[in-house]
Design a protein around this motif. Structure first.
Motif, PDB file in Angstrom:
ATOM      1  N   GLU A  41       0.830  -1.196   0.000  1.00 57.19           N
ATOM      2  CA  GLU A  41       0.000   0.000   0.000  1.00 57.19           C
ATOM      3  C   GLU A  41       0.870   1.253   0.000  1.00 57.19           C
ATOM      4  N   LEU A  42       2.005   1.164   0.679  1.00 57.33           N
ATOM      5  CA  LEU A  42       2.960   2.271   0.667  1.00 57.33           C
ATOM      6  C   LEU A  42       3.478   2.508  -0.746  1.00 57.33           C
ATOM      7  N   LEU A  43       3.833   1.444  -1.449  1.00 59.16           N
ATOM      8  CA  LEU A  43       4.320   1.568  -2.822  1.00 59.16           C
ATOM      9  C   LEU A  43       3.249   2.135  -3.745  1.00 59.16           C
ATOM     10  N   ASP A  44       2.004   1.709  -3.532  1.00 59.79           N
ATOM     11  CA  ASP A  44       0.895   2.271  -4.319  1.00 59.79           C
ATOM     12  C   ASP A  44       0.835   3.788  -4.129  1.00 59.79           C
ATOM     13  N   GLY A  45       0.976   4.223  -2.896  1.00 54.39           N
ATOM     14  CA  GLY A  45       0.930   5.650  -2.610  1.00 54.39           C
ATOM     15  C   GLY A  45       2.100   6.401  -3.212  1.00 54.39           C
ATOM     16  N   MET A  46       3.266   5.761  -3.257  1.00 54.58           N
ATOM     17  CA  MET A  46       4.433   6.391  -3.871  1.00 54.58           C
ATOM     18  C   MET A  46       4.220   6.573  -5.372  1.00 54.58           C
ATOM     19  N   VAL A  47       3.623   5.581  -6.007  1.00 54.89           N
ATOM     20  CA  VAL A  47       3.301   5.706  -7.433  1.00 54.89           C
ATOM     21  C   VAL A  47       2.331   6.867  -7.640  1.00 54.89           C
ATOM     22  N   ASP A  48       1.363   6.985  -6.751  1.00 55.49           N
ATOM     23  CA  ASP A  48       0.399   8.088  -6.861  1.00 55.49           C
ATOM     24  C   ASP A  48       1.095   9.448  -6.798  1.00 55.49           C
ATOM     25  N   VAL A  49       2.111   9.560  -5.943  1.00 57.64           N
ATOM     26  CA  VAL A  49       2.847  10.823  -5.832  1.00 57.64           C
ATOM     27  C   VAL A  49       3.527  11.149  -7.156  1.00 57.64           C
ATOM     28  N   VAL A  50       4.172  10.145  -7.754  1.00 58.09           N
ATOM     29  CA  VAL A  50       4.882  10.356  -9.023  1.00 58.09           C
ATOM     30  C   VAL A  50       3.899  10.702 -10.140  1.00 58.09           C
ATOM     31  N   ILE A  51       2.809   9.936 -10.246  1.00 57.66           N
ATOM     32  CA  ILE A  51       1.819  10.195 -11.294  1.00 57.66           C
ATOM     33  C   ILE A  51       1.201  11.573 -11.099  1.00 57.66           C
ATOM     34  N   GLY A  52       1.080  11.999  -9.849  1.00 62.26           N
ATOM     35  CA  GLY A  52       0.525  13.317  -9.564  1.00 62.26           C
ATOM     36  C   GLY A  52       1.393  14.458 -10.064  1.00 62.26           C
TER      37      GLY A  52
END
Length: 218
Positions: A41-52
């Motif tokens: 879930e942490l990695l999912d959130g990190m991807v969200d930061v990059v895509i953002g």
């Protein structure tokens, strides 16, 4: 999530763990579990930061330029976070942020007048480029550091695979390229992106549709 992204930027994705992140934040590891259930879930959130970080659609009436700009913005985000390619490829499902990016890209095609049918195939053609990277089939290992071994290796490869060497040495040179030391990574990315977008535009201008069972329109 931003702290995890900063840790990965500084030390690589392998350094990211709940324990290391807790140390970075000055808290006990259990405190992190109030925010994320586990490392995935942490990695999912990190991807969200990059895509953002990808530039949002700017309402450009030229769909091809708008898609190109958005994809190149995605590439810049990936270049700022080199670990992100590996993590994006490892995700089992798309988050709302990821789906928003895909939806916006599709919307740009549709606003440009492309049919849902052609847009479907365009998204497949873009593939990983919509996230700012290209999946390479055969990664290239670095040559030996020893000059004599390197020269011998190049000589042997040239004798056995002359056409590969001819093509490989014909391109622009970038020693840090992800697609080999004889390739300019940015140029190769934009070259392929433009080929795809030009092809999609040609099909759009020809009012192309998927052929029914039994064949395809040309």
């Amino acid at each position: 999530m931003c702290a995890a992204v900063a840790l990965a930027d500084r030390s690589g994705i392998d350094a990211v763990s709940m324990r290391h992140l807790a140390q970075e934040l000055g808290v006990v590891p259990m405190a992190l579990y109030k925010h994320v259930a586990n490392k995935e879930e942490l990695l999912d959130g990190m991807v969200d930061v990059v895509i953002g970080e990808i530039e949002p659609p700017a309402g450009d009436p030229n769909w091809k330029q708008a898609v190109r700009r958005r994809v190149l913005s995605a590439r810049q985000a990936l270049l700022r976070h080199p670990w992100a390619t590996q993590v994006i490829e490892s995700r089992a499902q798309a988050s709302p942020v990821v789906l928003d990016h895909m939806n916006a890209l599709i919307g740009t095609f549709r606003a440009g007048g492309l049919s849902a049918d052609l847009t479907h195939h365009a998204m497949h053609a873009l593939g990983s480029r919509m996230w700012g990277f290209t999946q390479e089939v055969f990664p290239t290992s670095p040559p030996p550091a020893d000059p004599e071994l390197r020269e011998r290796m190049f000589r042997d490869v040239a004798l056995r695979y002359p056409h590969i060497v001819e093509v490989a040495t014909a391109g622009a040179h970038d020693p840090d390229s992800a697609v080999g030391s004889t390739c300019d990574d940015q140029f190769e990315f934009e070259f392929a992106l433009d080929l795809i977008l030009d092809g999609i535009d040609r099909l759009h201008q020809a009012s192309w549709t998927s052929a029914p069972a039994g064949g395809r329109d040309r």
